[in-house]
Design a protein around this motif. Structure first.
Motif, mmCIF file in Angstrom:
data_model
loop_
_atom_site.group_PDB
_atom_site.id
_atom_site.type_symbol
_atom_site.label_atom_id
_atom_site.label_comp_id
_atom_site.label_asym_id
_atom_site.label_seq_id
_atom_site.Cartn_x
_atom_site.Cartn_y
_atom_site.Cartn_z
ATOM 1 N N SER A 95 0.841 -1.198 0.000
ATOM 2 C CA SER A 95 0.000 0.000 0.000
ATOM 3 C C SER A 95 0.874 1.245 0.000
ATOM 4 C CB SER A 95 -0.904 0.011 1.238
ATOM 5 O OG SER A 95 -0.112 0.154 2.412
ATOM 6 N N LEU A 96 0.253 2.389 -0.217
ATOM 7 C CA LEU A 96 1.004 3.651 -0.154
ATOM 8 C C LEU A 96 1.536 3.895 1.250
ATOM 9 C CD1 LEU A 96 -1.245 6.007 -2.332
ATOM 10 C CD2 LEU A 96 1.020 5.136 -2.916
ATOM 11 N N ALA A 97 0.769 3.448 2.248
ATOM 12 C CA ALA A 97 1.189 3.651 3.634
ATOM 13 C C ALA A 97 2.437 2.851 3.981
ATOM 14 C CB ALA A 97 0.051 3.284 4.576
ATOM 15 N N THR A 98 2.596 1.673 3.372
ATOM 16 C CA THR A 98 3.744 0.824 3.688
ATOM 17 C C THR A 98 4.918 1.018 2.723
ATOM 18 O OG1 THR A 98 2.841 -1.005 2.367
ATOM 19 C CG2 THR A 98 2.276 -0.945 4.714
ATOM 20 N N PHE A 99 4.739 1.889 1.734
ATOM 21 C CA PHE A 99 5.830 2.154 0.787
ATOM 22 C C PHE A 99 6.845 3.081 1.450
ATOM 23 C CE2 PHE A 99 7.886 4.368 -2.781
ATOM 24 C CZ PHE A 99 8.263 3.276 -3.559
ATOM 25 N N HIS A 106 12.493 7.160 -4.074
ATOM 26 C CA HIS A 106 11.258 6.611 -3.517
ATOM 27 C C HIS A 106 10.258 7.714 -3.187
ATOM 28 C CE1 HIS A 106 13.446 2.667 -2.329
ATOM 29 N NE2 HIS A 106 12.778 2.517 -3.459
ATOM 30 N N ILE A 107 10.753 8.845 -2.752
ATOM 31 C CA ILE A 107 9.878 9.998 -2.500
ATOM 32 C C ILE A 107 9.212 10.423 -3.803
ATOM 33 C CG2 ILE A 107 9.833 12.443 -1.864
ATOM 34 C CD1 ILE A 107 12.089 11.818 0.142
ATOM 35 N N ASN A 108 9.982 10.444 -4.877
ATOM 36 C CA ASN A 108 9.444 10.832 -6.191
ATOM 37 C C ASN A 108 8.458 9.792 -6.721
ATOM 38 O OD1 ASN A 108 10.978 13.186 -6.216
ATOM 39 N ND2 ASN A 108 12.701 12.216 -7.269
ATOM 40 N N MET A 109 8.749 8.519 -6.471
ATOM 41 C CA MET A 109 7.855 7.443 -6.910
ATOM 42 C C MET A 109 6.495 7.572 -6.229
ATOM 43 S SD MET A 109 10.514 4.193 -6.916
ATOM 44 C CE MET A 109 9.300 2.956 -7.420
ATOM 45 N N LYS A 110 6.516 7.792 -4.926
ATOM 46 C CA LYS A 110 5.268 7.925 -4.180
ATOM 47 C C LYS A 110 4.533 9.211 -4.575
ATOM 48 C CE LYS A 110 3.352 7.569 0.493
ATOM 49 N NZ LYS A 110 3.674 7.299 1.924
ATOM 50 N N GLY A 111 5.303 10.278 -4.773
ATOM 51 C CA GLY A 111 4.704 11.548 -5.171
ATOM 52 C C GLY A 111 3.981 11.441 -6.503
ATOM 53 N N GLY A 135 11.162 -1.141 -6.063
ATOM 54 C CA GLY A 135 9.838 -0.899 -5.510
ATOM 55 C C GLY A 135 8.762 -0.656 -6.548
ATOM 56 N N LYS A 136 9.028 -1.015 -7.795
ATOM 57 C CA LYS A 136 8.065 -0.751 -8.872
ATOM 58 C C LYS A 136 6.752 -1.505 -8.647
ATOM 59 C CE LYS A 136 10.648 -2.180 -12.247
ATOM 60 N NZ LYS A 136 11.773 -2.709 -11.408
ATOM 61 N N CYS A 262 13.179 4.132 -12.964
ATOM 62 C CA CYS A 262 13.782 3.982 -11.633
ATOM 63 C C CYS A 262 15.199 3.443 -11.779
ATOM 64 C CB CYS A 262 12.937 3.048 -10.785
ATOM 65 S SG CYS A 262 11.192 3.532 -10.688
ATOM 66 N N ARG A 263 16.144 4.156 -11.224
ATOM 67 C CA ARG A 263 17.559 3.805 -11.397
ATOM 68 C C ARG A 263 18.264 3.496 -10.085
ATOM 69 N NH1 ARG A 263 17.653 2.619 -16.687
ATOM 70 N NH2 ARG A 263 17.032 4.368 -18.015
ATOM 71 N N GLY A 264 17.513 3.411 -9.001
ATOM 72 C CA GLY A 264 18.127 3.237 -7.683
ATOM 73 C C GLY A 264 18.690 1.847 -7.447
ATOM 74 N N ASP A 265 19.194 1.641 -6.227
ATOM 75 C CA ASP A 265 19.758 0.350 -5.845
ATOM 76 C C ASP A 265 18.656 -0.690 -5.661
ATOM 77 O OD1 ASP A 265 22.388 1.362 -5.723
ATOM 78 O OD2 ASP A 265 22.037 2.133 -3.698
ATOM 79 N N ASN A 266 19.057 -1.949 -5.787
ATOM 80 C CA ASN A 266 18.139 -3.052 -5.537
ATOM 81 C C ASN A 266 17.956 -3.185 -4.032
ATOM 82 O OD1 ASN A 266 16.946 -5.626 -5.125
ATOM 83 N ND2 ASN A 266 17.674 -6.303 -7.122
ATOM 84 N N MET A 267 16.802 -2.718 -3.532
ATOM 85 C CA MET A 267 16.576 -2.705 -2.095
ATOM 86 C C MET A 267 16.447 -4.111 -1.524
ATOM 87 S SD MET A 267 16.792 0.461 -1.628
ATOM 88 C CE MET A 267 16.373 0.547 0.113
#
Length: 273
Positions: A95-99, A106-111, A135-136, A262-267
């Motif tokens: 969910s958005l709450a758990t992202f 990640h801030i930009n993804m949620k935004g 996190g896609k 999305c170009r970030g690290d593999n979380m």
């Protein structure tokens, strides 16, 4: 546990010239044994419709009519997930709450997700592409959850790796199964295609022609009929366009300004370190 309705199926009897009321006797006996379910005992997930999915509404003309409850879309989504072997409770964790917004990306993804939900048109799509583990899938499922829970709209989950195999198996079936499968995915509203072209490459390293044809058939029809489509893929829209310009251009048109690479690290790898 029997309901009162089931208990009331018993018929009166006469014993020693006295009429025996089996309703009362049976009810009291079962009540003492804790085997009677009454309206007060029932715990409903939705108190409005009592988990039926429908509400009875009094119209201005004095007539009663049925209308779908807001929970009906959620109930249908859960039913489809179960048929696909997905546990709804696990699905709901995304969910958005758990992202987690631990990074600027990640801030930009949620935004972007929040902006999409607040400003989208009925046919508007959105896509998150690029690196694995960023996190896609989480953010896309979160969008789908919001569409269903907040707006009462159904959504359909298309797991590319599993669904593509079913459709490919029906491509040369003369019974018309292929057309029926394609029509299903082209006709639904709010379709989420997860991991588009995941493991679609053949031995030559290129995406297999069958995969390209199937996805063009689905996406092109959705594009023409102005259906909202949500995408996640390790391939960017530019990379897909380079492989198949017709398909890539349609995805780009569906998504418009709601596309993010999305170009970030593999979380997932970082958490396991």
């Amino acid at each position: 546990m029997q309901s009162i309705g089931e208990i009331m199926k018993f018929k009166p009897a006469i014993k020693g010239g006295e009429i025996i009321n089996p309703y009362v006797q049976t009810y009291e006996r079962m009540k003492r044994a804790g085997k009677v379910k009454t309206a007060g005992d029932t715990q409903y997930t939705c108190k409005k419709c009592k988990d039926t999915g429908w509400l009875t509404v009094l119209e201005p003309d004095g007539m009663f009519s049925k209308k779908p409850c807001k929970c009906l879309a959620k109930m249908r989504v859960e039913s489809r997930l179960k048929k696909s072997g997905i546990i709804p409770e696990d699905y709901e964790r995304f969910s958005l709450a758990t992202f987690q917004t631990d990074t600027d990306e990640h801030i930009n993804m949620k935004g972007l997700a929040i902006k999409y939900l607040q400003t989208r048109k009925p046919n508007q799509g959105i896509a998150y592409t690029g690196s694995s583990g960023t996190g896609k899938t989480h953010i896309c499922i979160a969008i789908c959850q919001a569409l269903t829970k907040q707006y009462g709209e159904e959504h359909y989950y298309f797991s590319y790796r599993s669904e593509i195999q079913k459709i490919k198996a029906a491509m040369y079936d003369e019974s018309g199964q292929y057309s029926r499968l394609i029509q299903h995915w082209t006709g639904v509203n709010n379709l989420y295609i997860d991991d588009l072209f995941k493991f679609a490459e053949g031995r030559d390293g290129k995406i297999q022609p069958q995969d390209l044809q199937i996805m063009f058939d689905i996406i092109n029809t959705r594009y023409i009929n102005r259906k909202a489509t949500i995408f996640s893929s390790e391939k960017t829209i530019s990379e897909i366009t380079a492989i198949d310009e017709a398909l890539g251009s349609r995805i780009k048109s569906i998504v418009g300004d709601y596309g993010m690479a999305c170009r970030g690290d593999n979380m997932r790898l970082m958490k396991g370190a």
